[in-house]
Design an enzyme around this catalytic site. Structure first.
Site, short mmCIF file in Angstrom:
data_model
loop_
_atom_site.label_atom_id
_atom_site.label_comp_id
_atom_site.label_asym_id
_atom_site.label_seq_id
_atom_site.Cartn_x
_atom_site.Cartn_y
_atom_site.Cartn_z
N CYS A 140 -60.51 -21.47 5.97
CA CYS A 140 -60.84 -20.18 6.58
C CYS A 140 -62.33 -20.01 6.35
CB CYS A 140 -60.08 -19.05 5.90
SG CYS A 140 -60.69 -17.39 6.35
N THR A 141 -63.05 -19.64 7.40
CA THR A 141 -64.51 -19.64 7.30
C THR A 141 -65.06 -18.51 6.42
OG1 THR A 141 -64.64 -18.42 9.40
CG2 THR A 141 -64.82 -20.83 9.49
N HIS A 142 -64.22 -17.55 6.05
CA HIS A 142 -64.66 -16.53 5.10
C HIS A 142 -64.77 -17.10 3.67
CE1 HIS A 142 -63.76 -13.55 8.23
NE2 HIS A 142 -64.30 -12.62 7.46
N GLU A 190 -65.30 -9.46 3.74
CA GLU A 190 -65.84 -8.47 4.69
C GLU A 190 -66.44 -7.28 3.94
OE1 GLU A 190 -65.95 -8.19 8.27
OE2 GLU A 190 -65.60 -10.33 8.14
N CYS A 238 -63.84 -19.99 13.30
CA CYS A 238 -62.71 -19.26 12.71
C CYS A 238 -61.51 -20.19 12.80
CB CYS A 238 -62.48 -17.99 13.53
SG CYS A 238 -61.03 -17.04 13.02
N ASN A 239 -60.92 -20.53 11.65
CA ASN A 239 -59.75 -21.42 11.69
C ASN A 239 -58.58 -20.74 12.38
OD1 ASN A 239 -61.38 -22.28 9.17
ND2 ASN A 239 -59.97 -23.99 9.53
N THR A 240 -58.45 -19.42 12.17
CA THR A 240 -57.31 -18.69 12.74
C THR A 240 -57.41 -18.67 14.27
OG1 THR A 240 -57.36 -17.33 10.75
CG2 THR A 240 -56.06 -16.51 12.59
N ASP A 270 -66.30 -15.36 15.35
CA ASP A 270 -65.29 -15.24 14.30
C ASP A 270 -64.74 -13.81 14.37
OD1 ASP A 270 -63.81 -15.81 11.90
OD2 ASP A 270 -65.33 -14.78 10.72
N SER A 271 -63.69 -13.56 13.60
CA SER A 271 -63.18 -12.19 13.49
C SER A 271 -64.18 -11.27 12.79
CB SER A 271 -61.87 -12.20 12.70
OG SER A 271 -62.10 -12.77 11.43
N TYR A 284 -57.93 -11.33 11.55
CA TYR A 284 -57.06 -11.98 12.54
C TYR A 284 -55.81 -12.59 11.87
CZ TYR A 284 -60.38 -12.10 16.56
OH TYR A 284 -61.19 -11.80 17.62
N GLY A 285 -55.97 -12.96 10.60
CA GLY A 285 -54.94 -13.75 9.91
C GLY A 285 -53.51 -13.25 10.03
N1 DGL Z 1 -62.54 -16.39 9.28
C1 DGL Z 1 -61.22 -16.53 9.81
C2 DGL Z 1 -60.69 -17.95 9.63
O1 DGL Z 1 -61.46 -18.87 9.55
C3 DGL Z 1 -60.13 -15.59 9.47
C4 DGL Z 1 -60.22 -14.36 8.72
C5 DGL Z 1 -59.30 -13.32 9.32
O2 DGL Z 1 -59.76 -12.65 10.22
O3 DGL Z 1 -58.14 -13.23 8.89
O4 DGL Z 1 -59.52 -18.17 9.61
#
Ligand code: DGL
Length: 277
Positions: free
Chosen positions: A185-187, A153, A74-76, A11-12, A43-44
């Protein structure tokens, strides 16, 4: 691929730990290597090509460490790079995050579903294809949650600033009459409690991580890559950011205390660096 090898999860940042902990729960005999690209988080707001470049290098780094499968937690990054990884590494089982539009569409009674994700996830073809396939007859309220991953984060899961941000993101979703919300988003599963509190008891909030973990189990079985079930899984953690900070954040988010290692970006590639407790 060697069935004794670890599962690579990336993930990011710390968000993918919401998927990692479900994988560990579902597959306790598997070893894992978790990679957090904290030098580049979030990453978003980044472009597709840049995220694809990062994902490509991370996948190669995980394969160099002997991983037998890659989970893009990570979805992104899944939106930007999953198709590319499958095309360029056809011998490696790659599993990614797809917004849980299908279960949400099956569950909603109001016919309105809120999706919370980063800007890059909504821009990607993966989201459009998933929504097109599974959301017919359902109204999707796509809510870009700029900055929310940064709060996770930073470890601010339930403070006033995060609460205010969440209220702002949830307002349009709730005003539209959504009774189901997808965390794409996994966060965001790390802020599921405040989301539930704000949305109220009549709104279902979907964390796709347990379903992804079950899918990982299925894919490993299909490829004959499951580890011997008498083995007790061992786990390694690598970050391109600060290992001490990663370990502290991981303990806060998951209760797991473990040392983590550093990796450095060097001309578009990742190189191992010194490890830290
Ligand atoms: N955890 C990431 C996701 O699932 C993105 C968070 C990010 O880096 O913007 O999209």
């Amino acid at each position: 691929m060697n069935s004794d090898g670890p599962i690579g999860v990336f993930d990011s940042g710390v968000g993918g730990l919401s998927v990692w902990r479900e994988i560990v729960r579902a597959l306790p005999h598997e070893d894992t290597i978790y990679f957090a690209d904290q030098q580049h988080v979030p990453y978003g707001p980044r472009g597709e090509l840049e995220i694809r470049r990062f994902s490509d290098a991370i996948a190669h780094h995980l394969l160099e460490r002997g991983c037998k499968a890659i989970v893009v937690a990570c979805n992104t990054a899944s939106a930007a790079a999953l198709k590319h990884l499958r095309e360029t590494l056809p011998h490696v089982p790659s599993i990614g995050m797809e917004p849980a539009v299908k279960p949400a569409a099956a569950m909603t009674r109001s016919g309105v579903v809120g999706i919370m994700a980063t800007p890059a996830t909504f821009q990607g073809r993966l989201f459009k294809a998933t929504a097109g396939r599974h959301a017919s007859g359902v109204r999707l309220i796509n809510q870009v949650c700029d900055g929310l991953a940064d709060h996770v984060e930073a470890g601010d899961l339930d403070g006033p600033a995060t609460e205010a941000l969440l209220r702002g993101f949830l307002r349009p979703i709730l005003d539209a009459g959504a009774d189901t919300i997808v965390l794409a988003c996994t966060h965001y599963p790390f802020v599921i409690e405040p989301i539930r509190r704000i949305a109220g008891p009549d709104v279902a909030v979907i964390d796709p991580a347990p379903a992804i973990a079950r899918h990982v189990r299925t894919v490993l079985a299909q490829h004959g890559l499951g580890h011997d079930t008498t083995h007790a899984g061992r786990h390694r953690f690598v970050t391109s950011g600060d290992p001490g900070r990663f370990s502290a954040a991981m303990q806060r988010l998951t209760g797991v205390h473990a040392a983590s290692e550093a990796a450095r970006w060097d001309g578009g590639r990742l190189e191992p660096a010194a490890s830290h407790a």
